[in-house]
Write a protein that holds these residues in place. Structure first.
Motif, PDB file in Angstrom:
ATOM      1  N   VAL A  92     -46.293  81.882  -7.279  1.00 52.97           N
ATOM      2  CA  VAL A  92     -45.091  82.364  -7.967  1.00 52.97           C
ATOM      3  C   VAL A  92     -44.770  81.457  -9.158  1.00 52.97           C
ATOM      4  O   VAL A  92     -44.471  81.929 -10.266  1.00 52.97           O
ATOM      5  CB  VAL A  92     -43.893  82.435  -6.997  1.00 52.97           C
ATOM      6  N   LYS A  93     -44.860  80.139  -8.952  1.00 56.45           N
ATOM      7  CA  LYS A  93     -44.588  79.191 -10.043  1.00 56.45           C
ATOM      8  C   LYS A  93     -45.577  79.371 -11.192  1.00 56.45           C
ATOM      9  O   LYS A  93     -45.212  79.264 -12.372  1.00 56.45           O
ATOM     10  CB  LYS A  93     -44.660  77.758  -9.517  1.00 56.45           C
ATOM     11  N   LEU A 151     -47.789  85.717  -9.071  1.00 53.99           N
ATOM     12  CA  LEU A 151     -46.996  86.530  -8.153  1.00 53.99           C
ATOM     13  C   LEU A 151     -45.521  86.469  -8.545  1.00 53.99           C
ATOM     14  O   LEU A 151     -45.091  85.546  -9.241  1.00 53.99           O
ATOM     15  CB  LEU A 151     -47.181  86.036  -6.707  1.00 53.99           C
ATOM     16  N   LYS A 152     -44.764  87.429  -8.045  1.00 53.04           N
ATOM     17  CA  LYS A 152     -43.330  87.484  -8.315  1.00 53.04           C
ATOM     18  C   LYS A 152     -42.634  88.049  -7.083  1.00 53.04           C
ATOM     19  O   LYS A 152     -43.232  88.797  -6.299  1.00 53.04           O
ATOM     20  CB  LYS A 152     -43.042  88.357  -9.536  1.00 53.04           C
ATOM     21  N   GLY A 153     -41.376  87.671  -6.914  1.00 52.30           N
ATOM     22  CA  GLY A 153     -40.615  88.209  -5.794  1.00 52.30           C
ATOM     23  C   GLY A 153     -40.391  87.199  -4.692  1.00 52.30           C
ATOM     24  O   GLY A 153     -40.618  85.996  -4.848  1.00 52.30           O
ATOM     25  N   SER A 154     -39.958  87.687  -3.540  1.00 54.73           N
ATOM     26  CA  SER A 154     -39.599  86.853  -2.398  1.00 54.73           C
ATOM     27  C   SER A 154     -40.842  86.445  -1.605  1.00 54.73           C
ATOM     28  O   SER A 154     -41.626  87.304  -1.172  1.00 54.73           O
ATOM     29  CB  SER A 154     -38.649  87.625  -1.477  1.00 54.73           C
ATOM     30  N   ASN A 194     -48.128  90.089 -10.667  1.00 57.05           N
ATOM     31  CA  ASN A 194     -47.784  90.126 -12.087  1.00 57.05           C
ATOM     32  C   ASN A 194     -49.043  90.500 -12.857  1.00 57.05           C
ATOM     33  O   ASN A 194     -49.909  89.649 -13.081  1.00 57.05           O
ATOM     34  CB  ASN A 194     -47.243  88.776 -12.544  1.00 57.05           C
ATOM     35  N   ASN A 195     -49.139  91.739 -13.263  1.00 54.60           N
ATOM     36  CA  ASN A 195     -50.355  92.214 -13.926  1.00 54.60           C
ATOM     37  C   ASN A 195     -50.498  91.714 -15.356  1.00 54.60           C
ATOM     38  O   ASN A 195     -51.529  91.923 -15.990  1.00 54.60           O
ATOM     39  CB  ASN A 195     -50.402  93.746 -13.915  1.00 54.60           C
ATOM     40  N   ASP A 196     -49.471  91.033 -15.866  1.00 52.95           N
ATOM     41  CA  ASP A 196     -49.611  90.413 -17.179  1.00 52.95           C
ATOM     42  C   ASP A 196     -50.369  89.086 -17.083  1.00 52.95           C
ATOM     43  O   ASP A 196     -50.927  88.622 -18.073  1.00 52.95           O
ATOM     44  CB  ASP A 196     -48.230  90.163 -17.800  1.00 52.95           C
ATOM     45  N   PHE A 198     -57.076  85.393 -14.581  1.00 55.00           N
ATOM     46  CA  PHE A 198     -57.767  84.667 -13.511  1.00 55.00           C
ATOM     47  C   PHE A 198     -58.940  85.451 -12.925  1.00 55.00           C
ATOM     48  O   PHE A 198     -59.607  84.951 -12.016  1.00 55.00           O
ATOM     49  CB  PHE A 198     -56.764  84.298 -12.414  1.00 55.00           C
ATOM     50  N   ARG A 199     -59.171  86.655 -13.410  1.00 55.87           N
ATOM     51  CA  ARG A 199     -60.369  87.388 -12.979  1.00 55.87           C
ATOM     52  C   ARG A 199     -61.600  86.613 -13.445  1.00 55.87           C
ATOM     53  O   ARG A 199     -61.719  86.236 -14.611  1.00 55.87           O
ATOM     54  CB  ARG A 199     -60.388  88.782 -13.598  1.00 55.87           C
TER      55      ARG A 199
END
Length: 492
Positions: free
Chosen positions: A342-343, A347-350, A436-438, A443-444
């Motif tokens: 997340v940081k 990823l995003k969210g809880s 987060n698709n942006d 990282f692919r």
């Protein structure tokens, strides 16, 4: 001088001396445990069959022999085609060796008398395998305890001892397996000393690879260098498993290095390397993974992923002590990974919601770690009554027990960018909302980072057996110093 003081496995130079007393102690522990087990009759005799020398398919070319693990644990015998028996009440040990033909002396070397093996392995008696039925019949055993049970990692059934004439004896093949597995689960002081040695040599071999790796080299050159160091410096003829030398995208292939992908890529500038290799000494294993940039300098993205994995590794090791649930250690690693992703912005969210949807397994589909000993995935991870937790990630965890003192475990968290799993997550309504698709496309092709250390559980925590550079700063400093040393760039 007592026989146990004379009987030592040693390969000379600076290799470790291993006393036959290690195996005598294992036999003593087994007999004690069997005496306390239900259904074990007086005059019971343990019977174990060692590994057989095998040829390559239909040829006469011998495979390099490695002893069967249960037999090695009890007897420490390096020769093929042997049997061992232990009288449970007295602890008396009998070794059965092949009666070799005269031609052996021409092609294979000296034919030793039975006394040679008695002294070499510090056993009470030595007989020929062709006489096993007669020798055992004279003991008039109430029952032969043979080994039959399922390995909870492989799903394979271990081989039960059998010989011509065994039908004249009463045989029980159910009692011993759970008992000997429990004995192998916890390591003695002498076993821990061997495992410290395998870790020291394998750690030094990993450091040698880090000194010598350069973009433009082949992955298999690093495999070769590791194997050479372990054998030449440590007497390790065998590795504990097939070496994994993944660079770039190959670092996301969890069991890379197999025949279909034999460590054959050219290492490129900018690649992360994920090298998972361990040497084996006298059948005792090590299992270490080092991840680092091929050019010695982390990019910001490489540093971020690496430090996320290092944070989870250290969180787990700080929490480990007897009584801790290993499944909770896996969940702890997952949580740290998700918080860090997340940081980073992937990823995003809880994170709590992500845990419920098993997002951790998208980036770490394997288990946190496993038992280590004579086998790299050592026995005992799941007692017969224990079921695996059927959740993503946890279903691949190789141990479900509470942590106990004298266990030796690997701690190997990792974050990987596996296209197959990322695509599945993006197709899942429950999971794609966290991605987060942006940021993810950056990282692919990254590959992966795994940090794997071997630990021994102590009364209050753990002892770290592995010793390699671990922080970003330590790795960069170590590799920079190596690049300033002309000897470190000599041909492999």
């Amino acid at each position: 001088m007592a026989a146990s003081q004379r009987a030592v496995f040693w390969l000379g130079k600076d290799t470790l001396r291993v006393s036959a007393a290690l195996f005598a102690e294992n036999r003593r522990r087994l007999c004690k445990a069997l005496k306390a087990a239900d259904g074990v009759q007086p005059k019971s005799v343990v019977l174990l069959q060692g590994g057989e020398q095998k040829q390559r398919y239909c040829t006469d070319t011998d495979d390099v022999f490695r002893q069967e693990s249960f037999f090695h644990w009890a007897f420490g015998v390096t020769e093929a085609d042997c049997f061992g028996a232990i009288q449970v009440e007295s602890g008396k040990s009998l070794l059965f060796v092949p009666k070799l033909p005269d031609s052996y002396a021409t092609w294979m070397g000296e034919i030793h008398p039975r006394e040679h093996y008695k002294d070499k392995y510090d056993v009470d008696e030595v007989h020929f395998t062709c006489d096993i039925a007669d020798v055992l019949a004279k003991r008039n055993p109430a029952v032969l305890l043979t080994l039959r049970g399922v390995n909870t990692d492989s799903g394979s059934t271990c081989r039960e001892a059998s010989f011509e004439g065994i039908s004249q004896f009463t045989v029980n093949n159910t009692i011993m397996h759970p008992v000997i597995v429990e004995c192998r689960l916890l390591k003695t002081d002498m076993e821990l000393e061997v495992l410290r040695y395998t870790n020291r040599i394998s750690s030094d071999a990993h450091k040698e690879v880090m000194r010598r790796v350069r973009p433009g080299q082949k992955e298999y050159e690093m495999e070769s260098l590791f194997q050479h160091y372990c054998y030449s410096r440590g007497g390790m003829r065998h590795c504990s498993y097939t070496c994994i030398c993944g660079s770039g995208h190959n670092g996301s292939v969890l069991h890379y290095g197999h025949a279909g992908a034999p460590n054959d890529k050219t290492i490129s500038e900018g690649d992360m390397c994920l090298f998972d290799m361990g040497g084996e000494y006298y059948c005792y294993s090590s299992d270490i993974t080092c991840s680092f940039p091929a050019n010695g300098k982390f990019t910001p993205d490489q540093k971020a992923i690496y430090e996320a994995v290092l944070k989870s590794s250290r969180a787990v090791m700080a929490a480990i002590k007897p009584g801790v649930k290993w499944t909770e250690m896996h969940r702890l690693a997952d949580r740290v990974h998700l918080e860090e992703l997340v940081k980073i912005g992937i990823l995003k969210g809880s994170v709590d919601d992500m845990m419920k949807e098993h997002m951790g397994s998208v980036f770490m589909p394997h288990g946190l770690g496993h038992l280590l000993g004579i086998d790299v995935h050592d026995v005992g991870g799941y007692p017969e009554a224990m079921e695996r937790i059927p959740e993503p990630g946890l279903k691949s965890l190789r141990m479900g027990r509470l942590v106990q003192e004298r266990m030796v475990l690997t701690v190997e968290p990792g974050i990987y960018f596996i296209n197959h799993l990322l695509d599945q997550a993006l197709a899942s309504p429950a999971q794609r909302c966290f991605i987060n698709n942006d940021v993810l496309p950056r990282f692919r092709g990254f590959g992966g980072v795994r940090i794997e250390d071997d630990i021994a559980v102590t009364a209050n925590g753990m002892e770290l057996l592995t010793c390699v550079p671990r922080t970003v700063e330590e790795i960069e400093e170590f590799m920079e110093e190596a690049r300033g040393d002309p000897k470190s760039v000599s041909p492999i």
